[in-house]
Design a protein around this motif. Structure first.
Motif, PDB file in Angstrom:
ATOM      1  N   GLN A  72       0.797  -1.226   0.000  1.00 42.96           N
ATOM      2  CA  GLN A  72       0.000   0.000   0.000  1.00 42.96           C
ATOM      3  C   GLN A  72       0.831   1.278   0.000  1.00 42.96           C
ATOM      4  O   GLN A  72       0.640   2.160  -0.841  1.00 42.96           O
ATOM      5  CB  GLN A  72      -0.910  -0.001   1.234  1.00 42.96           C
ATOM      6  CG  GLN A  72      -2.049   0.995   1.180  1.00 42.96           C
ATOM      7  CD  GLN A  72      -3.317   0.400   0.619  1.00 42.96           C
ATOM      8  OE1 GLN A  72      -3.533  -0.799   0.691  1.00 42.96           O
ATOM      9  NE2 GLN A  72      -4.160   1.231   0.038  1.00 42.96           N
ATOM     10  N   SER A  73       1.728   1.393   0.955  1.00 47.80           N
ATOM     11  CA  SER A  73       2.410   2.672   1.148  1.00 47.80           C
ATOM     12  C   SER A  73       3.306   3.089  -0.013  1.00 47.80           C
ATOM     13  O   SER A  73       3.283   4.269  -0.391  1.00 47.80           O
ATOM     14  CB  SER A  73       3.189   2.677   2.469  1.00 47.80           C
ATOM     15  OG  SER A  73       3.860   1.465   2.691  1.00 47.80           O
ATOM     16  N   PRO A  74       4.092   2.192  -0.613  1.00 48.89           N
ATOM     17  CA  PRO A  74       4.900   2.639  -1.749  1.00 48.89           C
ATOM     18  C   PRO A  74       4.059   3.188  -2.905  1.00 48.89           C
ATOM     19  O   PRO A  74       4.373   4.237  -3.477  1.00 48.89           O
ATOM     20  CB  PRO A  74       5.667   1.378  -2.157  1.00 48.89           C
ATOM     21  CG  PRO A  74       5.752   0.578  -0.903  1.00 48.89           C
ATOM     22  CD  PRO A  74       4.439   0.812  -0.221  1.00 48.89           C
ATOM     23  N   LEU A  75       2.968   2.476  -3.232  1.00 43.42           N
ATOM     24  CA  LEU A  75       2.127   2.934  -4.330  1.00 43.42           C
ATOM     25  C   LEU A  75       1.496   4.290  -4.004  1.00 43.42           C
ATOM     26  O   LEU A  75       1.522   5.215  -4.832  1.00 43.42           O
ATOM     27  CB  LEU A  75       1.026   1.918  -4.624  1.00 43.42           C
ATOM     28  CG  LEU A  75      -0.026   2.385  -5.651  1.00 43.42           C
ATOM     29  CD1 LEU A  75       0.612   2.674  -6.997  1.00 43.42           C
ATOM     30  CD2 LEU A  75      -1.153   1.390  -5.783  1.00 43.42           C
ATOM     31  N   GLU A  76       0.932   4.421  -2.809  1.00 43.29           N
ATOM     32  CA  GLU A  76       0.224   5.656  -2.499  1.00 43.29           C
ATOM     33  C   GLU A  76       1.165   6.853  -2.368  1.00 43.29           C
ATOM     34  O   GLU A  76       0.760   7.989  -2.669  1.00 43.29           O
ATOM     35  CB  GLU A  76      -0.626   5.478  -1.241  1.00 43.29           C
ATOM     36  CG  GLU A  76      -1.832   4.584  -1.494  1.00 43.29           C
ATOM     37  CD  GLU A  76      -2.827   4.550  -0.358  1.00 43.29           C
ATOM     38  OE1 GLU A  76      -4.020   4.354  -0.635  1.00 43.29           O
ATOM     39  OE2 GLU A  76      -2.406   4.716   0.818  1.00 43.29           O
ATOM     40  N   ILE A  77       2.394   6.633  -1.960  1.00 45.90           N
ATOM     41  CA  ILE A  77       3.365   7.736  -1.955  1.00 45.90           C
ATOM     42  C   ILE A  77       3.616   8.204  -3.388  1.00 45.90           C
ATOM     43  O   ILE A  77       3.647   9.409  -3.675  1.00 45.90           O
ATOM     44  CB  ILE A  77       4.684   7.322  -1.271  1.00 45.90           C
ATOM     45  CG1 ILE A  77       4.474   7.218   0.237  1.00 45.90           C
ATOM     46  CG2 ILE A  77       5.795   8.339  -1.565  1.00 45.90           C
ATOM     47  CD1 ILE A  77       5.678   6.687   0.999  1.00 45.90           C
ATOM     48  N   MET A  78       3.771   7.257  -4.306  1.00 46.25           N
ATOM     49  CA  MET A  78       3.970   7.617  -5.716  1.00 46.25           C
ATOM     50  C   MET A  78       2.765   8.407  -6.243  1.00 46.25           C
ATOM     51  O   MET A  78       2.926   9.424  -6.931  1.00 46.25           O
ATOM     52  CB  MET A  78       4.171   6.361  -6.557  1.00 46.25           C
ATOM     53  CG  MET A  78       5.452   5.596  -6.272  1.00 46.25           C
ATOM     54  SD  MET A  78       6.954   6.469  -6.799  1.00 46.25           S
ATOM     55  CE  MET A  78       6.831   6.301  -8.588  1.00 46.25           C
ATOM     56  N   LEU A  79       1.561   7.973  -5.908  1.00 54.60           N
ATOM     57  CA  LEU A  79       0.360   8.657  -6.374  1.00 54.60           C
ATOM     58  C   LEU A  79       0.251  10.051  -5.754  1.00 54.60           C
ATOM     59  O   LEU A  79      -0.127  11.016  -6.428  1.00 54.60           O
ATOM     60  CB  LEU A  79      -0.879   7.829  -6.040  1.00 54.60           C
ATOM     61  CG  LEU A  79      -0.980   6.444  -6.700  1.00 54.60           C
ATOM     62  CD1 LEU A  79      -2.249   5.728  -6.243  1.00 54.60           C
ATOM     63  CD2 LEU A  79      -0.952   6.556  -8.222  1.00 54.60           C
ATOM     64  N   ALA A  80       0.564  10.165  -4.481  1.00 58.91           N
ATOM     65  CA  ALA A  80       0.477  11.463  -3.789  1.00 58.91           C
ATOM     66  C   ALA A  80       1.447  12.476  -4.376  1.00 58.91           C
ATOM     67  O   ALA A  80       1.182  13.683  -4.372  1.00 58.91           O
ATOM     68  CB  ALA A  80       0.749  11.278  -2.301  1.00 58.91           C
ATOM     69  N   LEU A  81       2.562  11.985  -4.895  1.00 55.14           N
ATOM     70  CA  LEU A  81       3.572  12.862  -5.487  1.00 55.14           C
ATOM     71  C   LEU A  81       3.336  13.082  -6.979  1.00 55.14           C
ATOM     72  O   LEU A  81       4.158  13.707  -7.652  1.00 55.14           O
ATOM     73  CB  LEU A  81       4.973  12.280  -5.249  1.00 55.14           C
ATOM     74  CG  LEU A  81       5.435  12.259  -3.787  1.00 55.14           C
ATOM     75  CD1 LEU A  81       6.761  11.509  -3.656  1.00 55.14           C
ATOM     76  CD2 LEU A  81       5.573  13.673  -3.243  1.00 55.14           C
ATOM     77  N   GLY A  82       2.221  12.560  -7.513  1.00 57.09           N
ATOM     78  CA  GLY A  82       1.900  12.761  -8.926  1.00 57.09           C
ATOM     79  C   GLY A  82       2.778  11.966  -9.866  1.00 57.09           C
ATOM     80  O   GLY A  82       3.006  12.376 -11.011  1.00 57.09           O
ATOM     81  N   LEU A  83       3.235  10.788  -9.426  1.00 54.48           N
ATOM     82  CA  LEU A  83       4.191  10.000 -10.203  1.00 54.48           C
ATOM     83  C   LEU A  83       3.575   8.730 -10.779  1.00 54.48           C
ATOM     84  O   LEU A  83       4.283   7.775 -11.095  1.00 54.48           O
ATOM     85  CB  LEU A  83       5.381   9.637  -9.310  1.00 54.48           C
ATOM     86  CG  LEU A  83       6.163  10.820  -8.726  1.00 54.48           C
ATOM     87  CD1 LEU A  83       7.165  10.340  -7.677  1.00 54.48           C
ATOM     88  CD2 LEU A  83       6.881  11.593  -9.832  1.00 54.48           C
ATOM     89  N   GLU A  84       2.251   8.712 -10.962  1.00 61.22           N
ATOM     90  CA  GLU A  84       1.588   7.505 -11.457  1.00 61.22           C
ATOM     91  C   GLU A  84       2.079   7.073 -12.836  1.00 61.22           C
ATOM     92  O   GLU A  84       2.088   5.880 -13.162  1.00 61.22           O
ATOM     93  CB  GLU A  84       0.072   7.683 -11.474  1.00 61.22           C
ATOM     94  CG  GLU A  84      -0.441   8.813 -12.343  1.00 61.22           C
ATOM     95  CD  GLU A  84      -0.544  10.145 -11.609  1.00 61.22           C
ATOM     96  OE1 GLU A  84      -1.183  11.057 -12.170  1.00 61.22           O
ATOM     97  OE2 GLU A  84       0.025  10.262 -10.503  1.00 61.22           O
TER      98      GLU A  84
END
Length: 333
Positions: A72-84
């Motif tokens: 969960q956390s690695p993916l959501e950090i990427m999404l929060a930083l606009g790096l999808e």
């Protein structure tokens, strides 16, 4: 290229051309600076860990373009930083991504099961971003083998790489990812909001008696797994001013819980609403615990695992959940 790398004859020839053209020394200096700026490669180095839990330095000569995230956390950090757009595969979510990330998540290929070593190799990632357990010998294997192949790795510190788990580790992970992907301002803003939430709660309850609290996960055998002082959940509660009972324990029984008699019990759950409801009912409806202050005052608070373990972007949610459980009146201010 510096002046030391020129041959003597080239230096003399260059000087002659400058004199013939009537150029001043300022023009030559500006041209050199411009060339240096254009050819400079900005290398980023951050500290992380291998599977033996030794600290290692990771070097990034460019921003990663093909990232595999697991948990969960690695993916959501990427999404929060606009790096999808950098994520080529994701897997192993404990719950749905946060609502604000749903649209971005739709762009990402999702694996119901964590990709095998062979599948990951086929994806040709330049970064694998996950928890400590994913780099075990039965899964992806040692991080240095991937680095030697040209694939960098990053493991969340609070996922088992270091002890104790701390809020600072979560802050550092977010800031490191911001640095690696050159989105530092976004990462710094996220961390600042988390720190500000802690400060706000502590200031609001200055001078009040500490609330006795415990964070537990109900086991089938009548035992409770304790999220003590060395866990991220425990660190949150402590920093928010709680008196964390059973802080040094890993598990306790019902008799222990009754003796501790906490004012608030945070009950950890996985998954969706039915598990949330059960996390509360499993304690509230247990008649053997009826004497507890937390039961009498209906202060059993469900908290999802992703808010108290390797929390990543949900660190802010965890801080708010625990703060509101400790100080319910704050939500009305």
């Amino acid at each position: 290229m510096t002046l030391k790398k020129f041959s003597t004859s080239l230096v003399m020839a260059a000087a002659t051309l400058v004199l013939m053209a009537g150029c001043g020394s300022t023009g030559t200096k500006e041209a050199t600076q411009e060339t240096s700026k254009d050819t400079k490669t900005e290398v980023v180095t951050v500290s992380n860990y291998n599977y033996a839990k030794d600290k290692i330095d990771l070097t990034f000569e460019k921003v990663p373009e093909r990232v595999v995230t697991v948990y969960q956390s690695p993916l959501e950090i990427m999404l929060a930083l606009g790096l999808e757009d950098k994520v080529v595969a994701a897997s192993q979510l404990d719950s749905d991504v946060k609502p604000e990330f749903e649209k971005a998540f739709e762009k990402i290929k999702y694996y119901d099961e964590a990709p095998s070593k062979e599948e990951v190799m086929g994806l040709k990632p330049d970064l694998i971003y996950s928890w400590y357990s994913y780099f075990g010998p039965e899964k992806l294997g040692e991080v240095t083998d991937w680095i030697d192949r040209g694939t960098n790795t990053y493991m969340m510190q609070n996922s088992g790489a270091v002890k104790p788990d701390t809020l600072q580790n979560e802050y550092d992970d977010i800031l490191n990812i911001g640095k690696i992907f050159k989105v530092e301002p976004k990462a710094e803003a996220i961390v600042k909001e988390m720190k500000d939430e802690i400060k706000k709660a502590k200031k609001a309850v200055e001078g009040t008696k500490p609330v006795k609290a415990i964070i537990v996960e109900v086991s089938k055998d009548g035992m409770y797994r304790v999220y003590g002082k060395d866990t991220i959940g425990g660190d949150m509660a402590s920093q928010l001013g709680a008196e964390l009972v059973a802080a040094d324990e890993q598990s306790i029984g019902k008799e222990d819980l009754i003796k501790l008699n906490p004012d608030v019990i945070f009950s950890v759950y996985y998954g969706e609403n039915i598990e949330r409801e059960q996390a509360e009912k499993s304690i509230m409806d247990d008649t053997s615990l009826a004497s507890l202050a937390a039961i009498k005052n209906k202060r059993v608070e469900p908290v999802v695992l992703s808010e108290v373990y390797a929390t990543g972007i949900r660190t802010l949610d965890g801080i708010k959940t625990i703060s509101q459980g400790l100080y319910p009146d704050l939500g009305n201010e």
